[in-house]
Design a protein around this motif. Structure first.
Motif, short mmCIF file in Angstrom:
data_model
loop_
_atom_site.label_atom_id
_atom_site.label_comp_id
_atom_site.label_asym_id
_atom_site.label_seq_id
_atom_site.Cartn_x
_atom_site.Cartn_y
_atom_site.Cartn_z
N ALA A 270 -12.93 1.31 10.80
CA ALA A 270 -11.75 2.19 10.80
C ALA A 270 -10.48 1.43 11.14
N VAL A 271 -10.57 0.46 12.05
CA VAL A 271 -9.36 -0.25 12.49
C VAL A 271 -9.16 -1.57 11.78
N LEU A 272 -10.17 -2.05 11.04
CA LEU A 272 -10.05 -3.36 10.40
C LEU A 272 -8.86 -3.47 9.46
N PRO A 273 -8.57 -2.49 8.58
CA PRO A 273 -7.39 -2.63 7.72
C PRO A 273 -6.10 -2.80 8.52
N GLY A 274 -5.95 -2.05 9.61
CA GLY A 274 -4.75 -2.18 10.43
C GLY A 274 -4.65 -3.53 11.12
N VAL A 275 -5.80 -4.06 11.54
CA VAL A 275 -5.81 -5.33 12.27
C VAL A 275 -5.68 -6.53 11.33
N ALA A 276 -6.28 -6.44 10.14
CA ALA A 276 -6.39 -7.62 9.26
C ALA A 276 -5.38 -7.67 8.13
N SER A 277 -4.80 -6.53 7.74
CA SER A 277 -4.00 -6.52 6.51
C SER A 277 -2.78 -7.43 6.57
N HIS A 278 -2.16 -7.59 7.74
CA HIS A 278 -0.98 -8.45 7.84
C HIS A 278 -1.34 -9.90 8.18
N ARG A 279 -2.63 -10.15 8.37
CA ARG A 279 -3.07 -11.50 8.69
C ARG A 279 -3.75 -12.18 7.51
N LEU A 280 -4.17 -11.41 6.53
CA LEU A 280 -4.88 -11.96 5.37
C LEU A 280 -3.94 -12.09 4.18
N GLN A 281 -4.10 -13.16 3.45
CA GLN A 281 -3.31 -13.38 2.24
C GLN A 281 -4.22 -13.97 1.17
N SER A 282 -4.18 -13.37 0.00
CA SER A 282 -4.99 -13.86 -1.11
C SER A 282 -4.44 -15.19 -1.62
N VAL A 283 -5.34 -16.07 -2.02
CA VAL A 283 -4.89 -17.35 -2.58
C VAL A 283 -4.18 -17.15 -3.92
N GLN A 284 -4.35 -15.99 -4.52
CA GLN A 284 -3.74 -15.71 -5.82
C GLN A 284 -2.43 -14.95 -5.70
N GLU A 285 -2.03 -14.56 -4.48
CA GLU A 285 -0.84 -13.77 -4.29
C GLU A 285 0.09 -14.46 -3.31
N VAL A 286 1.39 -14.42 -3.60
CA VAL A 286 2.38 -15.00 -2.70
C VAL A 286 2.69 -14.03 -1.57
N GLN A 287 2.79 -12.75 -1.89
CA GLN A 287 3.12 -11.73 -0.90
C GLN A 287 1.85 -11.17 -0.28
N ARG A 288 2.01 -10.41 0.83
CA ARG A 288 0.89 -9.77 1.50
C ARG A 288 0.76 -8.30 1.08
N GLN A 289 1.24 -7.97 -0.11
CA GLN A 289 1.19 -6.58 -0.52
C GLN A 289 -0.24 -6.08 -0.70
N ASP A 290 -1.19 -7.01 -0.87
CA ASP A 290 -2.58 -6.62 -1.11
C ASP A 290 -3.41 -6.69 0.15
N GLY A 291 -2.76 -6.68 1.33
CA GLY A 291 -3.49 -6.84 2.58
C GLY A 291 -4.54 -5.78 2.82
N ASP A 292 -4.24 -4.52 2.53
CA ASP A 292 -5.21 -3.45 2.72
C ASP A 292 -6.41 -3.62 1.79
N LYS A 293 -6.13 -4.05 0.57
CA LYS A 293 -7.21 -4.27 -0.39
C LYS A 293 -8.12 -5.40 0.08
N LEU A 294 -7.52 -6.46 0.61
CA LEU A 294 -8.32 -7.58 1.11
C LEU A 294 -9.18 -7.16 2.30
N ALA A 295 -8.63 -6.33 3.17
CA ALA A 295 -9.41 -5.85 4.31
C ALA A 295 -10.58 -5.00 3.84
N ALA A 296 -10.36 -4.17 2.80
CA ALA A 296 -11.45 -3.35 2.26
C ALA A 296 -12.54 -4.23 1.65
N GLU A 297 -12.13 -5.31 0.99
CA GLU A 297 -13.11 -6.24 0.43
C GLU A 297 -13.93 -6.91 1.54
N LEU A 298 -13.29 -7.18 2.66
CA LEU A 298 -13.96 -7.81 3.78
C LEU A 298 -15.04 -6.89 4.34
#
Length: 305
Positions: A270-298
């Motif tokens: 429940a809290v992982l997207p909030g905790v991880a979304s601003h800390r994770l960055q895709s190697v294919q993206e310059v911005q962190r706009q996909d942070g929630d998606k990356l947390a869901a993948e995790l």
């Protein structure tokens, strides 16, 4: 959940309509003694949420409007020479409050943004060689507009990592927006909010969060998530040790809000997207706009022990 916490949630939900999950995340962040970053488009209620939380929790509140010409002294304070006493006297800045709203924090220059670093990490500020403690409890709720908007300066990774959570409010659904359009002005509602607890009770609840039980298997799960983020080629950088501690603290607070004295894997998820979304960055993206998606993948990638 205590009656006071229930009253806080109920009262804030009367102001921010249709966002119960985001309100619980924000409250869990504060119960875990963390700082909160709210990133979204202008006008969706970021500042209103911070005001409602401060009033409901009964905390001393200061709002700082960040601008490009702001200096660190505007936040921390400055010493002014007093002619009558022939000495310098320190005049404290708005940082000396229990809850700080750093409004549009990414509109300030990086030098000014960095004035918050020591305060957020150590709950103190060092000014002119003198270290001054900040009030207890101490929270920073920062709002920022998306980094692609004009006039913004991206927050550095070192400062992003000091926020326990980042949440987004998003647009309200049709029913909630109808309530906004037909209801009373939000400012009027916020100005009439009564404190539902005192600072001493909030401090006691923070101590209770630390006592929420975490089984060894649950620690294995948190470690597996952190390890996967570091080993996966999907991310530029993995989650830091501070992120792992934040994930555990947030899960404890979420469990307590659910009325349980032990953490289950669903609390971590429940809290992982909030905790991880601003800390994770895709190697294919310059911005962190996909942070929630990356947390869901995790969450999908790491099995529950």
């Amino acid at each position: 959940m205590s009656n006071s916490l229930h009253n806080v949630i109920t009262q804030v939900e009367q102001v921010i309509l249709g966002k119960p999950h985001q309100i619980r995340l924000a409250l869990a962040c504060l119960l875990a003694r963390g700082h909160l970053l709210i990133e979204d488009l202008p006008g969706v209620g970021k500042t209103t949420l911070a005001h409602a939380l401060a009033r409901s929790l009964g905390l001393q509140f200061q709002r700082i409007q960040f601008t490009s010409d702001m200096l660190p002294a505007d936040i921390l304070g400055v010493s002014i020479f007093q002619r009558d006493s022939n000495e310098f006297k320190f005049h404290s800045g708005p940082i000396f409050a229990q809850m700080i709203l750093a409004d549009e924090v990414n509109r300030a220059m990086p030098k000014t943004q960095s004035a918050l670093l020591e305060a957020m990490e150590e709950q103190q500020v060092t000014i002119e060689g003198v270290t001054r403690p900040l009030p207890t409890p101490f929270f920073v709720i920062a709002t920022q507009n998306p980094t692609y908007q004009i006039g913004t300066f991206p927050l550095p990774e070192s400062q992003l990592d000091r926020f326990l959570m980042r949440i987004q409010l998003g647009y309200p659904d049709a029913q909630a927006e109808r309530g906004l359009l037909a209801g009373v002005e939000r400012r009027e509602i916020v100005s009439g909010l009564a404190p539902q607890m005192e600072a001493a009770e909030l401090l006691a609840l923070q101590q209770q969060v630390k006592q929420v039980f975490v089984a060894p298997a649950l620690l294995d799960y948190v470690q597996a998530i952190v390890r996967h983020s570091r080993e996966s080629a999907r991310y530029v950088h993995g989650l830091s040790p501070r992120a792992g501690l934040s994930l555990l603290a947030g899960a404890r607070a979420w469990a307590m809000l659910d009325g349980r004295n032990a953490v289950v894997p669903e609390d971590v998820q429940a809290v992982l997207p909030g905790v991880a979304s601003h800390r994770l960055q895709s190697v294919q993206e310059v911005q962190r706009q996909d942070g929630d998606k990356l947390a869901a993948e995790l969450i999908e990638a790491v099995a529950i022990p």
